[in-house]
Design a protein around this motif. Structure first.
Motif, mmCIF file in Angstrom:
data_model
loop_
_atom_site.group_PDB
_atom_site.id
_atom_site.type_symbol
_atom_site.label_atom_id
_atom_site.label_comp_id
_atom_site.label_asym_id
_atom_site.label_seq_id
_atom_site.Cartn_x
_atom_site.Cartn_y
_atom_site.Cartn_z
ATOM 1 N N GLY A 157 0.825 -1.211 0.000
ATOM 2 C CA GLY A 157 0.000 0.000 0.000
ATOM 3 C C GLY A 157 0.854 1.254 0.000
ATOM 4 O O GLY A 157 0.623 2.190 -0.774
ATOM 5 N N LEU A 158 1.873 1.263 0.852
ATOM 6 C CA LEU A 158 2.787 2.408 0.929
ATOM 7 C C LEU A 158 3.584 2.532 -0.359
ATOM 8 O O LEU A 158 3.769 3.630 -0.892
ATOM 9 C CB LEU A 158 3.728 2.220 2.122
ATOM 10 N N TYR A 159 4.031 1.378 -0.860
ATOM 11 C CA TYR A 159 4.785 1.357 -2.115
ATOM 12 C C TYR A 159 3.954 1.940 -3.253
ATOM 13 O O TYR A 159 4.439 2.748 -4.044
ATOM 14 C CB TYR A 159 5.200 -0.078 -2.452
ATOM 15 N N THR A 160 2.684 1.560 -3.335
ATOM 16 C CA THR A 160 1.805 2.032 -4.406
ATOM 17 C C THR A 160 1.618 3.541 -4.347
ATOM 18 O O THR A 160 1.628 4.218 -5.375
ATOM 19 C CB THR A 160 0.425 1.327 -4.325
ATOM 20 N N LEU A 161 1.447 4.080 -3.138
ATOM 21 C CA LEU A 161 1.290 5.527 -2.976
ATOM 22 C C LEU A 161 2.492 6.268 -3.552
ATOM 23 O O LEU A 161 2.344 7.199 -4.353
ATOM 24 C CB LEU A 161 1.113 5.872 -1.493
ATOM 25 N N TYR A 162 3.697 5.841 -3.175
ATOM 26 C CA TYR A 162 4.910 6.513 -3.646
ATOM 27 C C TYR A 162 5.198 6.190 -5.111
ATOM 28 O O TYR A 162 5.804 6.992 -5.814
ATOM 29 C CB TYR A 162 6.091 6.147 -2.748
#
Length: 199
Positions: A135-140
């Motif tokens: 989820g964090l990876y997708t945001l960035y």
């Protein structure tokens, strides 16, 4: 270089999408043009040969999907790929370095990698290998794709509008960009080599 311009014009937006996808999502894509593609496409748009919005859409979507594919490749196959001690490109220590890199810069590393050739090919896979939260990876990933895909293309377009006939010098501009973007990688390589010799 002329073949790059011909390829952009002939393959158009779909070609741009696939080049960006392959460069950012497949480990074998490190040799493909990234920054140079965006700059050349932006200058061609300024010259009226391509649509700026179409280029940006192709780049951003290709970059997001490419990085996502790279992440899952790393998550699924990364440990096996990076296990071989004798591998020239996929050394086990790269995983350790990636984990340190992510610990130091956090998810920001995903954004920063967009602007560094070769690194932008490896980081998605290494993010998957190191099990960075998806989820964090997708945001960035999305933020990085927008900054790189829209920002770099818009800059080239703006310069092309500002300076008449700048699209005639695409080859020279792309060559300069390639040299400048490779300098940090060469310096890092030499630094690591010096450190290895000392050790």
């Amino acid at each position: 270089m002329e073949s790059l311009i011909d390829a952009i014009l002939s393959a158009s937006y779909l070609g741009i999408f696939f080049i960006v996808f392959a460069e950012t999502g497949l480990l074998v894509g490190f040799f493909l043009p990234g920054d140079s593609l965006l700059i050349a496409a932006g200058l061609l748009a300024a010259g009226g040969k391509l649509n700026l919005g179409g280029i940006m859409a192709a780049v951003v979507v290709g970059a997001i999907l490419g990085n996502t594919a790279g992440y899952f490749i790393g998550q699924r196959f990364g440990p096996a790929v990076f296990r071989n001690q004798d591998s020239r490109f996929f050394k086990p220590e790269y995983v350790v370095e990636a984990e340190k890199f992510f610990l130091k810069y956090g998810a920001l590393a995903v954004i920063l990698a967009r602007f560094v050739p070769i690194v932008r090919t490896l980081v998605p896979t290494l993010a998957g290998v190191s099990r960075m939260p998806f989820g964090l990876y997708t945001l960035y990933n999305v933020i990085g794709a927008l900054l790189w895909g829209v920002g770099l293309t818009a800059l080239a377009y703006y310069l092309g509008q500002l300076i008449p006939d700048l699209d005639k010098y695409i080859l020279l501009i792309v060559a300069v960009v390639l040299v400048v973007s490779v300098i940090p990688i060469v310096l890092k390589f030499l630094q690591a080599r010096r450190g290895g010799v000392k050790g």
